[in-house]
Design a protein around this motif. Sequence first.
Motif, PDB file in Angstrom:
ATOM      1  N   PRO A 136       0.776  -0.817  -0.449  1.00 57.43           N
ATOM      2  CA  PRO A 136      -0.345  -0.412   0.479  1.00 57.43           C
ATOM      3  C   PRO A 136       0.606   0.450  -0.030  1.00 57.43           C
ATOM      4  CG  PRO A 136      -1.368  -1.626   1.714  1.00 57.43           C
ATOM      5  CD  PRO A 136       0.050  -2.330   0.863  1.00 57.43           C
ATOM      6  N   ILE A 147      -9.057   4.582  -6.027  1.00 58.61           N
ATOM      7  CA  ILE A 147     -10.118   3.233  -6.317  1.00 58.61           C
ATOM      8  C   ILE A 147     -10.846   3.491  -4.751  1.00 58.61           C
ATOM      9  CG2 ILE A 147      -8.974   1.638  -4.923  1.00 58.61           C
ATOM     10  CD1 ILE A 147      -6.503   1.204  -6.355  1.00 58.61           C
ATOM     11  N   TRP A 190      -4.419   3.204   5.700  1.00 59.53           N
ATOM     12  CA  TRP A 190      -3.961   1.673   4.649  1.00 59.53           C
ATOM     13  C   TRP A 190      -2.919   1.586   4.348  1.00 59.53           C
ATOM     14  CZ3 TRP A 190      -3.760   1.365  -0.262  1.00 59.53           C
ATOM     15  CH2 TRP A 190      -3.737   0.004  -1.069  1.00 59.53           C
TER      16      TRP A 190
ATOM     17  N   VAL B  22      -3.103  -9.061   4.802  1.00 58.72           N
ATOM     18  CA  VAL B  22      -2.696  -9.612   3.798  1.00 58.72           C
ATOM     19  C   VAL B  22      -3.203  -8.600   2.404  1.00 58.72           C
ATOM     20  CG1 VAL B  22      -1.457 -10.879   2.013  1.00 58.72           C
ATOM     21  CG2 VAL B  22      -0.728 -10.185   4.152  1.00 58.72           C
ATOM     22  N   SER B  25      -4.707  -4.989   2.633  1.00 57.57           N
ATOM     23  CA  SER B  25      -3.703  -4.519   2.117  1.00 57.57           C
ATOM     24  C   SER B  25      -3.730  -4.389   0.430  1.00 57.57           C
ATOM     25  CB  SER B  25      -2.501  -5.384   2.459  1.00 57.57           C
ATOM     26  OG  SER B  25      -2.453  -4.901   3.856  1.00 57.57           O
ATOM     27  N   LEU B  26      -3.805  -5.935   0.275  1.00 62.40           N
ATOM     28  CA  LEU B  26      -3.973  -5.900  -1.455  1.00 62.40           C
ATOM     29  C   LEU B  26      -5.389  -6.081  -2.058  1.00 62.40           C
ATOM     30  CD1 LEU B  26      -1.607  -9.559  -1.523  1.00 62.40           C
ATOM     31  CD2 LEU B  26      -0.833  -6.995  -1.428  1.00 62.40           C
ATOM     32  N   PHE B  27      -6.519  -6.100  -1.469  1.00 64.32           N
ATOM     33  CA  PHE B  27      -7.845  -5.775  -1.838  1.00 64.32           C
ATOM     34  C   PHE B  27      -7.663  -4.862  -2.796  1.00 64.32           C
ATOM     35  CE2 PHE B  27     -12.241  -4.573  -1.858  1.00 64.32           C
ATOM     36  CZ  PHE B  27     -12.090  -6.138  -2.848  1.00 64.32           C
ATOM     37  N   PRO B  28      -7.670  -3.697  -2.488  1.00 62.22           N
ATOM     38  CA  PRO B  28      -8.331  -2.211  -2.672  1.00 62.22           C
ATOM     39  C   PRO B  28      -6.950  -2.256  -4.680  1.00 62.22           C
ATOM     40  CG  PRO B  28      -7.829  -1.395  -1.298  1.00 62.22           C
ATOM     41  CD  PRO B  28      -7.645  -3.173  -1.132  1.00 62.22           C
ATOM     42  N   LEU B  29      -6.271  -2.796  -4.304  1.00 64.08           N
ATOM     43  CA  LEU B  29      -5.666  -3.187  -5.777  1.00 64.08           C
ATOM     44  C   LEU B  29      -6.393  -4.508  -7.000  1.00 64.08           C
ATOM     45  CD1 LEU B  29      -1.538  -3.035  -5.111  1.00 64.08           C
ATOM     46  CD2 LEU B  29      -3.483  -1.199  -5.310  1.00 64.08           C
ATOM     47  N   TRP B  31      -9.790  -4.757  -6.726  1.00 61.41           N
ATOM     48  CA  TRP B  31     -10.247  -4.008  -6.647  1.00 61.41           C
ATOM     49  C   TRP B  31     -10.143  -3.110  -7.978  1.00 61.41           C
ATOM     50  CZ3 TRP B  31     -15.553  -4.741  -6.912  1.00 61.41           C
ATOM     51  CH2 TRP B  31     -16.283  -3.873  -7.432  1.00 61.41           C
ATOM     52  N   SER B  32      -8.867  -2.258  -7.961  1.00 64.93           N
ATOM     53  CA  SER B  32      -9.085  -1.912  -9.539  1.00 64.93           C
ATOM     54  C   SER B  32      -8.923  -2.765 -10.603  1.00 64.93           C
ATOM     55  CB  SER B  32      -7.517  -0.699  -8.830  1.00 64.93           C
ATOM     56  OG  SER B  32      -6.722  -1.630  -8.953  1.00 64.93           O
ATOM     57  N   LEU B 246     -10.717   3.995 -13.238  1.00 65.85           N
ATOM     58  CA  LEU B 246     -10.067   3.403 -11.910  1.00 65.85           C
ATOM     59  C   LEU B 246      -9.131   2.483 -13.420  1.00 65.85           C
ATOM     60  CD1 LEU B 246     -13.282   2.572 -10.029  1.00 65.85           C
ATOM     61  CD2 LEU B 246     -10.509   1.980  -9.049  1.00 65.85           C
ATOM     62  N   ALA B 249      -6.053   4.319 -13.221  1.00 63.64           N
ATOM     63  CA  ALA B 249      -5.555   4.685 -11.445  1.00 63.64           C
ATOM     64  C   ALA B 249      -4.583   3.125 -11.800  1.00 63.64           C
ATOM     65  CB  ALA B 249      -6.586   3.705 -10.198  1.00 63.64           C
ATOM     66  N   ILE B 253      -0.758   2.340 -11.604  1.00 64.22           N
ATOM     67  CA  ILE B 253       0.028   1.850 -10.337  1.00 64.22           C
ATOM     68  C   ILE B 253       1.056   1.126 -11.087  1.00 64.22           C
ATOM     69  CG2 ILE B 253      -0.889  -0.398  -8.495  1.00 64.22           C
ATOM     70  CD1 ILE B 253      -3.523   1.493  -7.626  1.00 64.22           C
TER      71      ILE B 253
END
Lengths: 325, 278
Positions: A136, A147, A190, B22, B25-29, B31-32, B246, B249, B253
């Motif tokens: 993050p 997002i 986050w 974990v 931490s990784l879910f929003p990415l 989700w994108s 997104l 986004a 990323i």
Amino acid sequence: MAVLADARPAQRQPAPPGRARVSRWHRLDLTVSPYLYVAPFFVIFGVFGLFPLLYTGYLSLSGWREDQDGSRGTFVGLANYTRLLHDQFFWNALKNTIGIGIISTVPQLMLALGLAHLLNYRLRGRTFFRMSVLVPNVTSVAAVTIIFVQLFGRDYGLINYVLHLFGVSRIDWQAGTWSSWLAISLIVTWRWTGYNALIYLASMQAVPFELYESAALDGAGRWRQFRSITIPMLRPTILFTVIVSTIGALQLFGEPLLFNVSQTPAAGGSQHQFQVMAVYTYQTFLGNGKYGYGSAISWAMFLVIVVIVGINLTLVRRLRGVEGA
Amino acid sequence: MKSRTHQLSAGRGTYVLLGAVVLVSLFPLYWSVVAASNDQAGISKSPPDLVPGTHLLDNLRRMLDLVDMRKALVNSFVVSATVTVSVVLTATLAGFALAKLRFRGRHALLAVIVATMMVPTQLGIIPLYLMMAKWFGWVDQLQALILPGAVTAFGVFFMRQYLVTALPTELIEAARVDGCSTLRTYWNVVLPVARPAAAVLGMLTFMNTWNDFYWPLLVLTPQNPTVQVALSSLAGGYVTDYPLVLAGALVGIVPILIVFAVLGRQILDGIMQGALKA
């Protein structure tokens, strides 16, 4: 005098002809070149770092604003600062900054401490866990906020959907003061919890294991060990993270700026409910072209940072007093 | 680390908790990826689709029609690479001088550097903006990003701290006896020794520059953006078309995630070592 190894005795052979020039060159090299080596840093920093800092002070005493011809270079004394004291938007921004700052850093650092504790166990896939919590932090504020804005969407956002499953009715996260503060703090938390956890972890690994062994022999439980050994041993690191996080929180900019989706000219929410100091400064000088007044806000903001960092330092010092070492 | 052998083994609960961390931490990415590859209907239904769809290329194309993301990627890369090279070179050079050369005023200069590290960057931002916009006319020019980023006090301090212990003074003396100028010593002796720390500094600088938001937003426009500026204009104008936004986004990323996947180990070590020195 620039001498690297001046302790070396003069056991050099007499310089053969022609080497005299070389050694004079050498000496010149040693006297002058250190300055040349630090010069790139200081020249560029002087122009683009130090000069703007000082010039902000000068500008804050001027009435320069884009929409008034001839206002450039006018001296208004402390007028900008007295105006600041009565500027409700400034106080509002200060309140928002501190509010968001508290709910984004206090839980974050506590979570980080707990997470570091977990990561400090002997783990399979150690590197995987550590890298995952750092991800993050390496992603950009802009992308992450975009997002999260979608996740926090009122009608179709996943977060409202999940809350709905628990019987919570749809929240318009941007609309309220507390809800917007909470959402922004969540984004900050986050992004930074894992980073701080790794910093704590590094310090935890430097704590001698014997301390825990003897504490265990004395009958101290896990929680007692954590409180009486880990926390005191980590104090310098905690101090460091508190300072860095405080400075970061008070300069918060990208998250609140992009969290605003209402398209009103007022950056930071329709009722300025999440307009923090940095966003207010941005709006004052870029949106409204008030360079003098904006500079006064910048200085006030600097002062706020110094005061709050000072307060936090005192609070963390107290920590030792309570724990008693 | 000797104490590692003494470390307590993690129980099942620890793994469960860490697994949850974990996931968060990784879910929003993740989700994108999901949102960028579905259409509006797919992510708007209740419950929304939680797996990637088939509309990624379509969303990317529509996104590219709105912002010049190709130019943004090139610009971000040029700026980040230039700044990184410059920061590493100036920091090792100045760090070397401050750590190992004796000259009048070196303590004072080091004190100035440490002091400037503590001054919030936003304090000087208005004059810096006026300088670029009104004096130099550098709005929309990449040098407006490169020059202010070209040196950092942190970099100099970081390299100086590293070289004080890592660079044996005897090595420099030997080079001097051999007739090396200090510049050659720097190139042939200091730089090789400095390499591990320089790599960490370089990676951190690259990522920070790539992700930098406030300053590029001030001096660049959507006509000549970096990735972050392009993302900001996407977010500002077309908020309702989330798959499109997104997709942007995601493009922002992915490059940094690739860097992280390749060099993440060193970045991790760098952060943890840096923490110990702090």
